[in-house]
Design an enzyme around this catalytic site. Sequence first.
Site, mmCIF file in Angstrom:
data_model
loop_
_atom_site.group_PDB
_atom_site.id
_atom_site.type_symbol
_atom_site.label_atom_id
_atom_site.label_comp_id
_atom_site.label_asym_id
_atom_site.label_seq_id
_atom_site.Cartn_x
_atom_site.Cartn_y
_atom_site.Cartn_z
ATOM 1 N N CYS A 138 45.735 -23.546 -39.048
ATOM 2 C CA CYS A 138 45.098 -22.819 -40.083
ATOM 3 C C CYS A 138 46.138 -22.146 -40.531
ATOM 4 O O CYS A 138 46.800 -21.088 -40.010
ATOM 5 C CB CYS A 138 44.059 -22.064 -39.244
ATOM 6 S SG CYS A 138 43.037 -20.600 -40.413
ATOM 7 N N GLU A 168 49.982 -14.980 -41.293
ATOM 8 C CA GLU A 168 49.452 -15.634 -40.062
ATOM 9 C C GLU A 168 49.054 -16.821 -39.925
ATOM 10 O O GLU A 168 48.712 -17.357 -41.207
ATOM 11 C CB GLU A 168 48.279 -14.675 -39.344
ATOM 12 C CG GLU A 168 48.965 -13.413 -38.830
ATOM 13 C CD GLU A 168 47.867 -12.429 -38.379
ATOM 14 O OE1 GLU A 168 48.389 -11.351 -37.860
ATOM 15 O OE2 GLU A 168 47.011 -12.553 -38.569
ATOM 16 N N CYS A 175 35.107 -9.349 -43.242
ATOM 17 C CA CYS A 175 36.465 -10.085 -42.712
ATOM 18 C C CYS A 175 37.434 -9.199 -42.612
ATOM 19 O O CYS A 175 37.705 -8.113 -43.375
ATOM 20 C CB CYS A 175 36.871 -11.038 -43.694
ATOM 21 S SG CYS A 175 38.146 -12.094 -43.786
ATOM 22 N N CYS A 227 44.231 -10.229 -49.295
ATOM 23 C CA CYS A 227 43.123 -10.973 -50.108
ATOM 24 C C CYS A 227 42.339 -9.998 -50.940
ATOM 25 O O CYS A 227 42.214 -8.931 -50.523
ATOM 26 C CB CYS A 227 42.139 -11.581 -49.045
ATOM 27 S SG CYS A 227 40.681 -12.553 -50.057
ATOM 28 N N CYS A 229 38.557 -16.723 -36.655
ATOM 29 C CA CYS A 229 37.946 -16.548 -38.060
ATOM 30 C C CYS A 229 38.007 -15.254 -38.282
ATOM 31 O O CYS A 229 37.136 -14.152 -37.823
ATOM 32 C CB CYS A 229 36.887 -17.236 -38.326
ATOM 33 S SG CYS A 229 36.899 -18.987 -38.191
ATOM 34 N N CYS A 247 35.467 -9.588 -48.473
ATOM 35 C CA CYS A 247 34.384 -9.828 -47.930
ATOM 36 C C CYS A 247 34.096 -8.707 -46.716
ATOM 37 O O CYS A 247 34.948 -8.528 -46.066
ATOM 38 C CB CYS A 247 34.255 -11.440 -47.413
ATOM 39 S SG CYS A 247 34.523 -12.450 -48.678
HETATM 40 N N1 SAH Z 1 38.928 -17.143 -48.755
HETATM 41 C C1 SAH Z 1 38.632 -18.195 -48.148
HETATM 42 C C2 SAH Z 1 39.524 -18.815 -47.056
HETATM 43 C C3 SAH Z 1 39.601 -17.914 -45.880
HETATM 44 S S1 SAH Z 1 38.575 -18.890 -44.514
HETATM 45 C C4 SAH Z 1 37.375 -18.491 -47.760
HETATM 46 O O1 SAH Z 1 36.561 -17.292 -47.772
HETATM 47 O O2 SAH Z 1 36.609 -19.584 -47.408
HETATM 48 C C5 SAH Z 1 37.818 -17.562 -43.698
HETATM 49 C C6 SAH Z 1 36.731 -17.802 -42.896
HETATM 50 O O3 SAH Z 1 36.897 -16.922 -41.835
HETATM 51 C C7 SAH Z 1 35.484 -17.953 -43.671
HETATM 52 O O4 SAH Z 1 34.943 -19.171 -43.444
HETATM 53 C C8 SAH Z 1 34.794 -16.951 -43.043
HETATM 54 O O5 SAH Z 1 33.690 -17.416 -42.585
HETATM 55 C C9 SAH Z 1 35.522 -16.907 -41.764
HETATM 56 N N2 SAH Z 1 35.322 -15.320 -41.328
HETATM 57 C C10 SAH Z 1 35.603 -14.058 -41.796
HETATM 58 N N3 SAH Z 1 35.397 -13.129 -41.239
HETATM 59 C C11 SAH Z 1 34.936 -13.627 -40.186
HETATM 60 C C12 SAH Z 1 34.321 -12.934 -38.974
HETATM 61 N N4 SAH Z 1 34.257 -11.431 -38.915
HETATM 62 N N5 SAH Z 1 33.827 -13.254 -37.900
HETATM 63 C C13 SAH Z 1 33.755 -14.800 -37.976
HETATM 64 N N6 SAH Z 1 34.221 -15.626 -38.854
HETATM 65 C C14 SAH Z 1 34.536 -14.742 -40.057
#
Ligand code: SAH
Length: 354
Positions: free
Chosen positions: A106, A93, A120, A113, A336, A117
């Site tokens: 983006c 995406e 996420c 991944c 995000c 996390c």
């Molecule tokens: N792996 C890298 C690149 C992905 S960025 C990283 O972790 O930085 C992914 C971004 O999405 C991260 O900054 C995280 O803050 C944001 N993110 C992930 N899950 C989220 C959620 N449920 N709500 C808001 N932001 C989220």
Amino acid sequence: MKHPANLKDHSLESLRERFVSEGVPAYRAAQIMNWLYKRGTEDIHQMTDLSVALREQLASVWETRAVDVRKAERSVDGTQKLALATKDERLIEAVIIPEAKRNTLCISTQVGCALACDFCATGTMGFTRNLTTAEIVDQVCRAKERVGEDETISNVVFMGMGEPLLNLAAVKESIRIMIDPRAMGLAPRRITVSTAGVVPKISELIAMAPINLAVSLHAATNAVRDILVPINKKFPLEVLLGLLRSDENVTRKRPVFFEYTLLEGVNDSIDDAKRLPGLLRDIPCKMNLIPANSHPGGRYQAPAQDVMDRFAETVYNGGMRVTLRRSRGADIAAACGQLANTETTAGTSVEIPI
Ligand code: SAH
């Protein structure tokens, strides 16, 4: 399946070397970059400043396209989410975020991944494979076709699916193509790479060009970060922040952007807000607070607005530059942490015929 060679896998220098080793004159590489990235022409037969014989020779060996738009959705706020298919039918995406004077794209760097996390959506998919350089830059090419005639993609953020620093070789080559004035020609300061904290790779990335570094922080203590960002167990806060302090390339040109997703009852206390300025002291930086976006199966939610406002104010009063981001594209699961190839059920989005 072995993929055929793709011209978009190569920066200008790399394509020149390849051509020379194959008996094609080196200067042909710059002509081809011009067609691919300035004029948006992917049909080698239409590259009319190459001889017909060379066009035929190249077209028999090289591909020029790496991803196709499978589905496009537009949010009520103008954000567009593109579901893109690779040649081997993997879905990734990319999200176009229009702002007053620019379009930010983006992009993804991996299918899925590995970092898992806890908040996420992409983390729940697991890891399938790294994207190639061509698959990374082609996301920009597809996005350019979807913005208005007199508009372009002005900023690129590596914040889609995947961890860019775990696919560093392809990410670096894609950045070379993006910042080369003979190719895409974006200024390095218009590119941001976000990492969850793959510490040993940060210096190599940031040494190549004065791009922006974003670090997904999300917690003010190791105890909380261990749960939210499991790679913290390998590279804890003191190691991550120690590297940011010691590598002068990191902050010499640009401040670090710390991302902090606010999760109700988890990392949103006033004590956490008070810890952050001390934790990040001596690191020129900006803090982006992001209200948690929900996704199917996720168990976190954003705090109430007044809690987020108070958190931001406390961080600000501690002496930091801080912004509380508003979420874009949440109705089409393009915000995000929502990128996981799920079919959206949101009623407010429209599907765009492709
Ligand atoms: N792996 C890298 C690149 C992905 S960025 C990283 O972790 O930085 C992914 C971004 O999405 C991260 O900054 C995280 O803050 C944001 N993110 C992930 N899950 C989220 C959620 N449920 N709500 C808001 N932001 C989220």
